[in-house]
Design a protein around this motif. Structure first.
Motif, PDB file in Angstrom:
ATOM      1  N   GLN A 187     -32.843  13.351 -12.877  1.00 16.04           N
ATOM      2  CA  GLN A 187     -32.784  14.391 -12.531  1.00 16.04           C
ATOM      3  C   GLN A 187     -34.115  14.807 -11.795  1.00 16.04           C
ATOM      4  N   LEU A 188     -34.141  15.278 -10.617  1.00 16.69           N
ATOM      5  CA  LEU A 188     -35.226  15.522  -9.794  1.00 16.69           C
ATOM      6  C   LEU A 188     -36.191  16.938 -10.387  1.00 16.69           C
ATOM      7  N   LEU A 189     -37.268  16.716 -10.741  1.00 13.38           N
ATOM      8  CA  LEU A 189     -38.036  17.784 -11.412  1.00 13.38           C
ATOM      9  C   LEU A 189     -38.879  18.657 -10.314  1.00 13.38           C
ATOM     10  N   PHE A 190     -39.590  17.772  -9.704  1.00  5.22           N
ATOM     11  CA  PHE A 190     -40.519  18.423  -8.573  1.00  5.22           C
ATOM     12  C   PHE A 190     -40.537  17.508  -7.464  1.00  5.22           C
ATOM     13  N   TYR A 191     -40.931  18.154  -6.209  1.00  8.13           N
ATOM     14  CA  TYR A 191     -41.137  17.272  -5.150  1.00  8.13           C
ATOM     15  C   TYR A 191     -42.248  17.931  -4.357  1.00  8.13           C
ATOM     16  N   SER A 192     -42.989  17.073  -3.712  1.00  8.48           N
ATOM     17  CA  SER A 192     -44.268  17.782  -2.768  1.00  8.48           C
ATOM     18  C   SER A 192     -44.348  16.932  -1.512  1.00  8.48           C
ATOM     19  N   ASP A 236     -25.352  22.460  -9.955  1.00  3.45           N
ATOM     20  CA  ASP A 236     -24.437  22.116  -9.049  1.00  3.45           C
ATOM     21  C   ASP A 236     -24.812  20.387  -8.698  1.00  3.45           C
ATOM     22  N   GLN A 237     -23.867  19.540  -8.958  1.00  4.19           N
ATOM     23  CA  GLN A 237     -24.110  18.301  -8.672  1.00  4.19           C
ATOM     24  C   GLN A 237     -23.785  18.010  -7.139  1.00  4.19           C
ATOM     25  N   GLN A 238     -24.775  17.710  -6.384  1.00  3.34           N
ATOM     26  CA  GLN A 238     -24.652  17.596  -4.910  1.00  3.34           C
ATOM     27  C   GLN A 238     -24.096  16.013  -4.576  1.00  3.34           C
ATOM     28  N   VAL A 239     -24.465  15.222  -5.444  1.00  5.71           N
ATOM     29  CA  VAL A 239     -24.185  13.623  -5.390  1.00  5.71           C
ATOM     30  C   VAL A 239     -23.426  13.362  -6.621  1.00  5.71           C
ATOM     31  N   LYS A 240     -22.368  12.669  -6.597  1.00  5.00           N
ATOM     32  CA  LYS A 240     -21.500  12.541  -7.802  1.00  5.00           C
ATOM     33  C   LYS A 240     -21.042  11.017  -7.808  1.00  5.00           C
ATOM     34  N   GLN A 241     -21.486  10.499  -8.933  1.00  3.96           N
ATOM     35  CA  GLN A 241     -20.791   9.275  -9.259  1.00  3.96           C
ATOM     36  C   GLN A 241     -20.103   9.383 -10.427  1.00  3.96           C
ATOM     37  N   ASN A 242     -18.697   9.355 -10.276  1.00  8.31           N
ATOM     38  CA  ASN A 242     -17.735   9.791 -11.264  1.00  8.31           C
ATOM     39  C   ASN A 242     -17.574   8.717 -12.194  1.00  8.31           C
ATOM     40  N   SER A 243     -17.744   7.503 -11.966  1.00 15.24           N
ATOM     41  CA  SER A 243     -17.472   6.514 -13.216  1.00 15.24           C
ATOM     42  C   SER A 243     -18.851   6.097 -13.715  1.00 15.24           C
ATOM     43  N   PRO A 244     -18.951   6.319 -14.949  1.00 14.74           N
ATOM     44  CA  PRO A 244     -20.280   6.154 -15.651  1.00 14.74           C
ATOM     45  C   PRO A 244     -20.454   4.655 -15.901  1.00 14.74           C
ATOM     46  N   SER A 245     -19.349   3.711 -15.868  1.00 20.32           N
ATOM     47  CA  SER A 245     -19.593   2.402 -16.072  1.00 20.32           C
ATOM     48  C   SER A 245     -18.419   1.704 -15.378  1.00 20.32           C
ATOM     49  N   LEU A 246     -18.921   0.433 -15.198  1.00 20.99           N
ATOM     50  CA  LEU A 246     -17.818  -0.534 -14.337  1.00 20.99           C
ATOM     51  C   LEU A 246     -17.994  -2.126 -15.056  1.00 20.99           C
ATOM     52  N   SER A 247     -16.825  -2.705 -15.145  1.00 19.54           N
ATOM     53  CA  SER A 247     -16.876  -3.907 -15.854  1.00 19.54           C
ATOM     54  C   SER A 247     -16.141  -5.088 -14.978  1.00 19.54           C
ATOM     55  N   VAL A 248     -16.903  -6.076 -14.450  1.00 19.59           N
ATOM     56  CA  VAL A 248     -16.352  -7.004 -13.548  1.00 19.59           C
ATOM     57  C   VAL A 248     -16.691  -8.279 -13.779  1.00 19.59           C
ATOM     58  N   GLN A 249     -15.696  -9.204 -13.446  1.00 27.92           N
ATOM     59  CA  GLN A 249     -15.937 -10.778 -13.668  1.00 27.92           C
ATOM     60  C   GLN A 249     -16.823 -11.228 -12.708  1.00 27.92           C
ATOM     61  N   GLU A 250     -17.510 -12.205 -13.257  1.00 26.04           N
ATOM     62  CA  GLU A 250     -18.449 -12.855 -12.341  1.00 26.04           C
ATOM     63  C   GLU A 250     -17.642 -13.466 -11.157  1.00 26.04           C
ATOM     64  N   GLY A 251     -18.309 -13.605  -9.807  1.00 24.43           N
ATOM     65  CA  GLY A 251     -17.505 -13.906  -8.710  1.00 24.43           C
ATOM     66  C   GLY A 251     -16.655 -13.349  -8.116  1.00 24.43           C
ATOM     67  N   GLY A 288     -36.461  17.193   4.691  1.00 21.81           N
ATOM     68  CA  GLY A 288     -37.386  18.315   4.012  1.00 21.81           C
ATOM     69  C   GLY A 288     -37.975  17.678   2.867  1.00 21.81           C
ATOM     70  N   GLY A 289     -37.909  16.414   2.363  1.00 16.11           N
ATOM     71  CA  GLY A 289     -38.577  15.895   1.303  1.00 16.11           C
ATOM     72  C   GLY A 289     -37.638  15.732   0.154  1.00 16.11           C
ATOM     73  N   LYS A 290     -36.821  16.394   0.109  1.00 16.83           N
ATOM     74  CA  LYS A 290     -35.895  16.293  -1.357  1.00 16.83           C
ATOM     75  C   LYS A 290     -34.989  14.875  -1.145  1.00 16.83           C
ATOM     76  N   LEU A 291     -34.858  14.455  -2.318  1.00 15.37           N
ATOM     77  CA  LEU A 291     -34.244  13.367  -2.388  1.00 15.37           C
ATOM     78  C   LEU A 291     -33.466  13.345  -3.781  1.00 15.37           C
ATOM     79  N   ILE A 292     -32.129  13.599  -3.485  1.00 16.99           N
ATOM     80  CA  ILE A 292     -30.954  13.728  -4.588  1.00 16.99           C
ATOM     81  C   ILE A 292     -30.389  12.444  -5.151  1.00 16.99           C
ATOM     82  N   PHE A 293     -30.268  12.251  -6.432  1.00 19.70           N
ATOM     83  CA  PHE A 293     -29.633  11.096  -6.939  1.00 19.70           C
ATOM     84  C   PHE A 293     -28.484  11.393  -7.810  1.00 19.70           C
ATOM     85  N   GLY A 294     -27.414  10.408  -7.674  1.00 18.13           N
ATOM     86  CA  GLY A 294     -26.209  10.708  -8.566  1.00 18.13           C
ATOM     87  C   GLY A 294     -26.598  10.325 -10.005  1.00 18.13           C
ATOM     88  N   GLN A 295     -25.540  10.520 -10.914  1.00 19.13           N
ATOM     89  CA  GLN A 295     -25.812  10.114 -12.346  1.00 19.13           C
ATOM     90  C   GLN A 295     -25.914   8.778 -12.653  1.00 19.13           C
TER      91      GLN A 295
END
Lengths: 110, 111
Positions: free
Chosen positions: A45-50, B1-16, B96-103
């Motif tokens: 969760q983004l709290l602040f940025y500058s 308001d979630q602008q970036v969404k990762q709808n799968s909280p988990s994923l399990s895959v076999q090696e390879g 503009g400096g903002k960096l938004i992450f998904g869940q």
């Protein structure tokens, strides 16, 4: 090369106590600086940025505040901590969108 | 308001096998996207990025695909390895400096 320092690594604070987390960046000038929080089992969760000294944008209403007294120093503060402030706090810097993170501070409010 | 969404909280895959992690965004003005990998109690580390002028970017076992019309991006890991087990975050940089992450999506690669 650029490095980011964030401290302390862990912190246990009582409810109602103040908070000050500090982050400094070396090896770059005029970076964008960020504070993120990751609550248990949740995303970043983004709290602040500058984008510059004294310029702080707040993303989430809360009892936390941030300051940037110097170009490469970013401070996260609170006058009175709440239980809900517990989490993993991450400082980051970026240039042109690509962000680099500190190692984080695990804050537990008891 | 979630602008970036990762709808799968988990994923399990076999090696390879292939791991595919998905991410959707809501704002068509976003023009730069990144993927990060995170281990517990550590800060996220940058994996790969893509600009909106491209639809694919590849780096070793990691490939990111961008579908601008669907506002969707995905990270492919081929072949998946147990060391890839971590939480993966996609992020959008609207400028503009903002960096938004998904869940985040927790990937588990089983031997």
């Amino acid at each position: 090369s650029q490095t980011i320092h964030q401290w302390p690594a862990t912190l246990v604070q009582p409810v109602g106590s103040p908070l000050s987390l500090e982050c400094t960046v070396e090896g770059t000038s005029n970076p964008n600086l960020y504070w993120y929080r990751q609550a248990a089992g949740r995303g970043l969760q983004l709290l602040f940025y500058s984008v510059g000294i004294g310029q702080i944008s707040s993303e989430v209403p809360q009892n936390l505040s941030a300051s940037r007294p110097q170009d490469r120093q970013f401070i996260l503060s609170s006058k009175k901590l709440l239980l809900s402030d517990s989490g993993f706090y991450l400082c980051a810097w970026s240039v042109e969108g690509r962000a680099f993170f500190g190692q984080g501070t695990r804050l537990t409010v008891v | 308001d979630q602008q970036v969404k990762q709808n799968s909280p988990s994923l399990s895959v076999q090696e390879g096998r292939i791991s595919i992690l998905n991410c959707d965004y809501t704002n068509s003005m976003f023009d730069y996207f990144l993927w990060y990998k995170k281990y517990p109690a550590e800060g996220p580390t940058f994996l790969i990025s893509i600009s909106s002028i491209k639809d694919k970017n590849e780096d070793g076992r990691f490939t990111v695909f961008l579908n601008k019309s669907a506002k969707h991006l995905s990270l492919h890991i081929v072949p998946s390895q147990p060391g890839d087990s971590a939480v993966y975050f996609c992020a959008a940089y609207p400028g503009g400096g903002k960096l938004i992450f998904g869940q985040g999506t927790e990937l588990s690669v089983k031997p």
